[in-house]
Design a protein around this motif. Structure first.
Motif, PDB file in Angstrom:
ATOM      1  N   THR A   1      -0.072   6.700   4.051  1.00 36.21           N
ATOM      2  CA  THR A   1      -0.758   5.692   3.258  1.00 36.21           C
ATOM      3  C   THR A   1      -1.989   5.215   4.021  1.00 36.21           C
ATOM      4  O   THR A   1      -2.052   5.297   5.249  1.00 36.21           O
TER       5      THR A   1
ATOM      6  N   SER B   1       0.792  -1.221   0.000  1.00 35.83           N
ATOM      7  CA  SER B   1       0.000   0.000   0.000  1.00 35.83           C
ATOM      8  C   SER B   1       0.825   1.271   0.000  1.00 35.83           C
ATOM      9  O   SER B   1       0.282   2.356  -0.035  1.00 35.83           O
ATOM     10  N   GLY B   2       2.132   1.149   0.058  1.00 39.77           N
ATOM     11  CA  GLY B   2       2.962   2.342   0.157  1.00 39.77           C
ATOM     12  C   GLY B   2       3.438   2.837  -1.183  1.00 39.77           C
ATOM     13  O   GLY B   2       2.760   2.708  -2.189  1.00 39.77           O
TER      14      GLY B   2
END
Length: 146
Positions: free
Chosen positions: A102, A76-77
């Motif tokens: 994030t 997710s980063g």
């Protein structure tokens, strides 16, 4: 419980206590980690994390993990690019800084305690530059009823 669908059932927050440094291109923990125990296996966990990175002529990649940095990479980063807000020493810019954040909605499908960790790494691993995760990082976990 249909009435709980979409509602925030619990919130857990944590702030990091000190800076962490790495020259590795392999993810290491920032020290930003929190644990939540979902009340239902159908609940989701909304993860919101932020950190402040600084570096000497380098780039940082970061992401969220379920578990430790050896656990599931939630992907997710991204990358933290650093602007010219550092000091030029005649060769390189030093003390470059960037804030990152994030958000990720996870479906752990369990009522067991779940640990979430922010990991980071040097994109140019092995260089003499150091990527630092500052003590300004936070993570918030919210259980969302399904």
């Amino acid at each position: 419980d249909v009435a709980a669908a979409g509602k925030i059932l619990q919130v857990v927050s944590y702030s990091a206590v000190g800076p962490v440094s790495t020259t590795s291109s392999t993810y290491v923990t920032t020290g930003i980690t929190a644990t939540i125990t979902p009340s239902s296996a159908t609940s989701k966990v909304l993860i919101m994390a932020s950190n402040h990175f600084y570096t000497d002529n380098n780039l940082v990649k970061f992401t969220l993990f379920r578990g430790t940095v050896a656990g599931t990479n939630l992907g997710s980063g991204g990358w933290a690019g650093f602007g010219g807000n550092g000091n030029y020493n005649g060769t390189i810019y030093t003390d470059l800084q960037s804030g990152v954040s994030t958000t990720y909605l996870d479906s752990p499908a369990t009522t067991s305690a779940q640990v979430y960790t922010v990991g980071f790494a040097s994109i140019t691993g092995g260089s003499t530059s150091t990527c630092n995760a500052s003590s300004a990082g936070t993570i918030t976990l919210m259980e969302v009823g399904a």
